[in-house]
Design an enzyme around this catalytic site. Sequence first.
Site, PDB file in Angstrom:
ATOM      1  N   HIS B 109      12.332  53.824  80.185  1.00  0.00           N
ATOM      2  CA  HIS B 109      13.295  54.821  79.637  1.00  0.00           C
ATOM      3  C   HIS B 109      13.255  55.854  80.995  1.00  0.00           C
ATOM      4  CE1 HIS B 109      15.946  52.181  77.252  1.00  0.00           C
ATOM      5  NE2 HIS B 109      14.793  51.810  75.988  1.00  0.00           N
ATOM      6  N   GLN B 110      13.410  55.598  82.169  1.00  0.00           N
ATOM      7  CA  GLN B 110      12.998  56.462  82.799  1.00  0.00           C
ATOM      8  C   GLN B 110      12.859  58.391  81.984  1.00  0.00           C
ATOM      9  OE1 GLN B 110      10.367  56.617  85.395  1.00  0.00           O
ATOM     10  NE2 GLN B 110       9.869  54.375  84.472  1.00  0.00           N
ATOM     11  N   LYS B 111      14.023  58.726  82.206  1.00  0.00           N
ATOM     12  CA  LYS B 111      14.822  60.280  81.946  1.00  0.00           C
ATOM     13  C   LYS B 111      15.081  60.230  80.518  1.00  0.00           C
ATOM     14  CE  LYS B 111      17.040  59.896  86.358  1.00  0.00           C
ATOM     15  NZ  LYS B 111      17.064  61.077  87.051  1.00  0.00           N
ATOM     16  N   ASN B 112      14.282  59.727  80.199  1.00  0.00           N
ATOM     17  CA  ASN B 112      14.034  60.470  78.455  1.00  0.00           C
ATOM     18  C   ASN B 112      13.094  61.784  78.201  1.00  0.00           C
ATOM     19  OD1 ASN B 112      12.701  59.907  75.986  1.00  0.00           O
ATOM     20  ND2 ASN B 112      14.522  59.637  75.353  1.00  0.00           N
ATOM     21  N   HIS B 148       9.713  65.183  83.636  1.00  0.00           N
ATOM     22  CA  HIS B 148       8.585  65.261  82.457  1.00  0.00           C
ATOM     23  C   HIS B 148       7.402  64.724  82.554  1.00  0.00           C
ATOM     24  CE1 HIS B 148      12.581  65.651  81.200  1.00  0.00           C
ATOM     25  NE2 HIS B 148      12.742  64.109  81.266  1.00  0.00           N
TER      26      HIS B 148
END
Lengths: 327, 320
Positions: B109-112, B148
């Site tokens: 989940h790269q965008k989390n 992130h």
Amino acid sequence: MSKPTPAESCSPPSQPAQALPDELHLLVEQHVQYVRSLDTRKDEYEYWLTEHLRLNGLYWGLTAVHLLGQPDALPRREVIDFVFSCVHENGGFGAAPGHDTHMLYTVSAVQIIATLDAFDELEERVDGGRKTVGKFIASLQERDTGTFAGDEWGETDTRFLYGALNALSLLHLLHLVDMDKAVEHIQACENFDGGYGTGPGAESHAGQVFTCLAALSIAGRLDLVDRDRLGGWLSDRQLPNGGLNGRPEKKEDVCYSWWVGSSLAMIDRLHWIDSNKLAKFILQSQDPDRGGITDRPGDMVDVYHTVFGLAGLSLIKHPGLMEVDPV
Amino acid sequence: MSRKPQNKLTPLSEDPKWEDVIPIPQEEGSAHPLASIAYAENYSEAMDYLRAVMATNEMSERVLELTERVIRMNPAHYTVWLYRARTLFTLNHDLYAEIAWLNPTALRHQKNYQIWHHRQTLINALDSADGEIPFLTQMFEKDSKNYHVWSYRQWLVKRFDLWDAGEIESVEELLKKDVRNNSAWNHRWFVVFGRPDTDAFKDEEIVKREIEFAKSQIRLAPQNQSPWSYLRGIIRQASLPLSSLREFAEEFAVFGKMDQVRSSHALALVADIYAEEPNGTAKATLALDMLAIRYDPIRVNYWEYKKKQLPPSSPVAAGT
């Protein structure tokens, strides 16, 4: 020394800006319908997977229909009922009932309350009313650095700082925070390229530039900004297709129409980007069938890109939209 | 997005481990039509059990399993992460085991960003950064500009004093793969000039090294904005004259050969340098005109503005 590759060379002379073709116009009715439909999609799994964003989504949808000149498109009473179903005893709001409180949802709640002028309801339904909410927000300021956390777990971000100042100004409670410290913190976030990031040292990002400028604007300290340097960096976000990116060498995205556009407007340099090209890019990102706006032409629409696409168009005075305040 | 619930899951209602719990359904009713019900079955069921355990403030092994189940279906649900973290700390759970579970979750989940906040809480409690940098390298193989991850890395460097633990070398590796990675440029600035209690701008050797590095990277890709910003940033902060970059910038854009410009950033820089010179206004005007008309026409108003800022023109006519 290497020769420049084709991608490396500068842009060729461009054609003069062309008038928008007739088929590219703002699809007001479709967008209103799209926003109205969002709440009737409860039979879709996706609706529930985005529950942790519900209060933000509601604010975005509400703002979208206001910009479209149809503020009554969402039922006021139901919206207000939902907002107050998300409040906790400490004065903070969660994204939906049963979700923990967080700055981002508390800000959305206050923004919705202000948009619908529901301050009387706030006093009636929340113990202590605006003062309780204001205290919750102010309690998240870090005393030593001046920045704000999102919740009790302490993650800090200039987004939360801006959100806090925005909500407190709507509640007329700005005196609850240490403004000098907050301003000092924003200054510490200024980078070598003139932009701002989530915290000191963090990479410049157009969304964070917006939060820092808007916070400085609320604090009355835009005089601290090197407008020419920052304006240069911001205007460099526009790509040949008219869309804007958020960082160098990243893809264009409709949401930056707002983050970059409003930032430029705050420092009186909005005319440094090509408005016609930007309008065309946003209009091409509309979904003519379902309504709504997507991140870039050909993708799936969502309420976030819809509202920021509309707000971007409003900034550049596209006809058919209410005027938006860049802060 | 087309995430689907994983149908392989055994319903919790058929699992003996959960038979003592009465799930609490989402509040329904006409009062909250905006919050009525239609969850996909597995997700809906897991959330009902989650509400039930949160109502009794249960912190147990099975709560870890339950939160994992919810996270697998919806990793952006921030309340679940917070409840999981509380449970881990209450149970004194093995945090290394948690990190081992977290790694593939983060890669998926790269965008989390909840994952990164969770990780920061754990690593802070463990008081050790062992294994972190190699994992971040793995993350960067998928997306070397993930905001992130970079924010987390800066926290890590500050928290564990990793300034001299190979950060510059890591940045150089990433720039070798993609010299346009603005995040890597920013991180270089952070580790070289952002150290607390040191002023690298006063260290001539460091300043010279960084200027030379930026120049070498510009030569690889002259139209890349990041190293130009880096170079100008050093000049400004170290209070060096802009004219010290003249010879270098003119490798890419020089008065008299305005049809052979190889970088609009170089041209903008030479315009600024000419503007500072006595009688340089005419040359600067020409450079800015070339930017407005030919090399960066989308920002014509910006270049016109820069022209208006120039000192009054010398007798030489400004030509285009």
